[in-house]
Motif scaffolding. Structure first.
Motif, PDB file in Angstrom:
ATOM      1  N   SER A 259       0.834  -1.208   0.000  1.00  0.00           N
ATOM      2  CA  SER A 259       0.000   0.000   0.000  1.00  0.00           C
ATOM      3  C   SER A 259       0.867   1.255   0.000  1.00  0.00           C
ATOM      4  O   SER A 259       0.588   2.209  -0.732  1.00  0.00           O
ATOM      5  N   GLN A 260       1.938   1.268   0.807  1.00  0.00           N
ATOM      6  CA  GLN A 260       2.841   2.430   0.804  1.00  0.00           C
ATOM      7  C   GLN A 260       3.585   2.541  -0.521  1.00  0.00           C
ATOM      8  O   GLN A 260       3.769   3.640  -1.049  1.00  0.00           O
ATOM      9  N   ALA A 261       4.011   1.399  -1.081  1.00  0.00           N
ATOM     10  CA  ALA A 261       4.682   1.422  -2.376  1.00  0.00           C
ATOM     11  C   ALA A 261       3.756   1.956  -3.459  1.00  0.00           C
ATOM     12  O   ALA A 261       4.180   2.698  -4.360  1.00  0.00           O
ATOM     13  N   GLY A 262       2.476   1.601  -3.369  1.00  0.00           N
ATOM     14  CA  GLY A 262       1.509   2.111  -4.337  1.00  0.00           C
ATOM     15  C   GLY A 262       1.382   3.617  -4.272  1.00  0.00           C
ATOM     16  O   GLY A 262       1.258   4.287  -5.305  1.00  0.00           O
ATOM     17  N   LEU A 263       1.413   4.169  -3.065  1.00  0.00           N
ATOM     18  CA  LEU A 263       1.350   5.623  -2.920  1.00  0.00           C
ATOM     19  C   LEU A 263       2.566   6.290  -3.557  1.00  0.00           C
ATOM     20  O   LEU A 263       2.459   7.343  -4.186  1.00  0.00           O
ATOM     21  N   VAL A 264       3.729   5.679  -3.391  1.00  0.00           N
ATOM     22  CA  VAL A 264       4.949   6.235  -3.987  1.00  0.00           C
ATOM     23  C   VAL A 264       4.845   6.231  -5.505  1.00  0.00           C
ATOM     24  O   VAL A 264       5.118   7.235  -6.176  1.00  0.00           O
ATOM     25  N   ILE A 265       4.438   5.100  -6.075  1.00  0.00           N
ATOM     26  CA  ILE A 265       4.324   5.001  -7.529  1.00  0.00           C
ATOM     27  C   ILE A 265       3.256   5.956  -8.046  1.00  0.00           C
ATOM     28  O   ILE A 265       3.394   6.546  -9.128  1.00  0.00           O
ATOM     29  N   ALA A 266       2.191   6.157  -7.262  1.00  0.00           N
ATOM     30  CA  ALA A 266       1.144   7.098  -7.657  1.00  0.00           C
ATOM     31  C   ALA A 266       1.654   8.526  -7.719  1.00  0.00           C
ATOM     32  O   ALA A 266       1.074   9.367  -8.414  1.00  0.00           O
ATOM     33  N   GLY A 267       2.739   8.822  -7.004  1.00  0.00           N
ATOM     34  CA  GLY A 267       3.316  10.167  -7.059  1.00  0.00           C
ATOM     35  C   GLY A 267       3.672  10.591  -8.473  1.00  0.00           C
ATOM     36  O   GLY A 267       3.564  11.776  -8.820  1.00  0.00           O
ATOM     37  N   THR A 268       4.090   9.633  -9.320  1.00  0.00           N
ATOM     38  CA  THR A 268       4.386   9.958 -10.714  1.00  0.00           C
ATOM     39  C   THR A 268       3.161  10.550 -11.395  1.00  0.00           C
ATOM     40  O   THR A 268       3.258  11.523 -12.148  1.00  0.00           O
ATOM     41  N   GLY A 269       2.008   9.976 -11.113  1.00  0.00           N
ATOM     42  CA  GLY A 269       0.781  10.495 -11.693  1.00  0.00           C
ATOM     43  C   GLY A 269       0.439  11.878 -11.182  1.00  0.00           C
ATOM     44  O   GLY A 269      -0.065  12.723 -11.931  1.00  0.00           O
ATOM     45  N   LEU A 270       0.708  12.147  -9.911  1.00  0.00           N
ATOM     46  CA  LEU A 270       0.443  13.476  -9.367  1.00  0.00           C
ATOM     47  C   LEU A 270       1.281  14.520 -10.096  1.00  0.00           C
ATOM     48  O   LEU A 270       0.791  15.612 -10.431  1.00  0.00           O
ATOM     49  N   GLY A 271       2.531  14.193 -10.377  1.00  0.00           N
ATOM     50  CA  GLY A 271       3.366  15.101 -11.165  1.00  0.00           C
ATOM     51  C   GLY A 271       2.807  15.319 -12.552  1.00  0.00           C
ATOM     52  O   GLY A 271       2.875  16.425 -13.104  1.00  0.00           O
ATOM     53  N   GLY A 272       2.221  14.258 -13.137  1.00  0.00           N
ATOM     54  CA  GLY A 272       1.602  14.394 -14.445  1.00  0.00           C
ATOM     55  C   GLY A 272       0.380  15.296 -14.419  1.00  0.00           C
ATOM     56  O   GLY A 272       0.125  16.038 -15.368  1.00  0.00           O
ATOM     57  N   ILE A 273      -0.373  15.249 -13.321  1.00  0.00           N
ATOM     58  CA  ILE A 273      -1.533  16.131 -13.203  1.00  0.00           C
ATOM     59  C   ILE A 273      -1.091  17.582 -13.140  1.00  0.00           C
ATOM     60  O   ILE A 273      -1.699  18.468 -13.759  1.00  0.00           O
TER      61      ILE A 273
END
Length: 406
Positions: A259-273
């Protein structure tokens, strides 16, 4: 009728309302596709334990998916140009829904690998074809902005896929992740059929082998094509080599779960937004040359920070947000360039662009695995940081990017 692509008819000017509907629906398709694409990364340690495999073997499933995605592109591009882009997108979403549901019921690691590989082919007929459809309908002056908005919705899918994947796996099991992915793909396919209509002025040559070759000849008649595709292979290798190993790296450093790793990987998407929201300002004030150079610098800095093992695990969320912003600075410019390589065969041109990206996508984890073995975690990450920074500086010299609105 000749199989050679004919000059397109004068395009009708779409209304802003129809463009907005197009972006919203195709964005939902991109959401469903990227949700499926990135959801495996946080599950690598979980699946390694489930099937008694090594981290490297499970990470190779991402390579299988990406390789199939790339291999399918030369076929999907001509199909989209001949049979219609919207029809191709809806059919591929239906196939992706069925295959994602199939993953939820696999009983062996070999079956998981095969089904994910076939799912890669189906996923390959969604985002590249959607980009080509936007290229057909959005005038060039607005195209990178429209693509930026499409990317925002697509990237949200990447974020939700990465974040929800780990959470669902921890609480109710990893198989339910793929059930959710199947449902999202089915809903997006239904939206395409219900909301979007084919262009009334579209002219399509019959699907044939000779016609496909003629389309690709039109693409490569542009000398910029080979340069752009080569750069995108390098970009994909350097950017997508790391995600399959992020969960394992964080688990080794801090003992964190999926779950924590998923949040980290999701950070890439936040930068894309962030990129998507600022696309118009970035394009007008920086222009494509500075965007690609700055993107390389930003990604290199982010990778260098991630190489530091003493930073707390949660700092990686901000680090990958920074990396995602840098990636889309570079890649968003590449995408806009790809839509104009061959206007008479845009589906084929964008399909080859995606093929190049996913060849790099497939190669990246192999290269990262070798670098981890040779140089250790920090050394491998720093090597990739140097590579992406150099790519940012080299791109404008290899492929001049004209104009402030690409």
């Amino acid at each position: 009728m000749s199989d050679a692509p004919s000059a397109p008819p004068p395009p009708s000017t779409p209304s802003q309302g129809s463009l907005n509907s197009l972006i919203l629906v195709l964005g939902a398709c991109g959401f469903a596709s990227t949700f499926t694409m990135r959801l495996l990364d946080p599950l690598v340690p979980t699946l390694a334990a489930e099937f008694s495999r090594s981290i490297a073997q499970v990470a190779a499933v991402a390579t299988a998916f990406s390789f199939a995605y790339a291999v399918g592109q030369p076929f999907l591009g001509p199909i989209a140009d001949s049979l219609g882009k919207l029809r191709t997108i809806s059919a591929c979403l239906g196939g992706l829904a069925l295959l994602s549901l199939g993953v939820a019921f696999v009983g062996s690691f070999e079956a998981l690998t095969v089904v994910r590989m076939v799912a890669g082919i189906a996923a390959g007929g969604i985002i590249p074809v959607a980009m080509a459809a936007i290229g057909d309908r959005a005038p060039m002056a607005e195209r990178q902005v429209m693509l930026g908005r499409f990317l925002v919705l697509m990237i949200v899918g990447q974020m939700v896929g990465a974040a929800c994947s780990g959470l669902i796996a921890e609480h109710i099991g990893w198989r339910y992740v793929f059930v959710m992915a199947a449902g999202l793909a089915a809903i997006a396919g239904a939206l395409v059929l219900i909301v979007l209509k084919p262009r009334p002025d579209a002219r399509r040559a019959p699907l044939s082998f000779a016609g496909a070759l003629a389309n690709y000849a039109a693409v490569f008649a542009n000398p910029r094509s080979k340069l752009l595709y080569g750069l995108v292979i390098v970009e994909g290798s350097l950017i997508f080599g790391m995600p399959p190993y992020i969960a394992a790296i964080l688990q080794e450093r801090a003992g964190v779960g999926p779950s924590q790793a998923g949040l980290v990987i999701a950070g890439t998407g936040l930068g894309g937004i962030v990129y998507g929201v600022l696309t118009r300002i970035l394009v007008e004030r920086l222009g494509p040359t500075r965007m690609t150079t700055l993107g390389g610098i930003v990604m290199g800095l982010a990778f260098a920070l991630f190489s530091l093992p003493f930073l707390p695990w949660w700092s990686a969320v901000a680090i990958f947000t920074l990396s995602g912003f840098g990636f889309f600075l570079m890649h968003g410019t590449f995408q806009a360039q790809a839509t104009e390589l061959a206007p008479t065969a845009r589906g084929s041109a964008v399909a080859l662009f995606a093929c190049a990206l996913f060849c790099g996508h497939a190669l990246g984890p192999v290269l990262m695995g070798a670098a981890l073995h040779l140089f250790g975690t920090s050394g491998a990450i720093l090597l990739f940081a140097a590579g992406i920074t150099l790519l940012g500086f080299a791109t404008p010299r290899i492929l001049p990017l004209a104009g402030s609105r690409t």
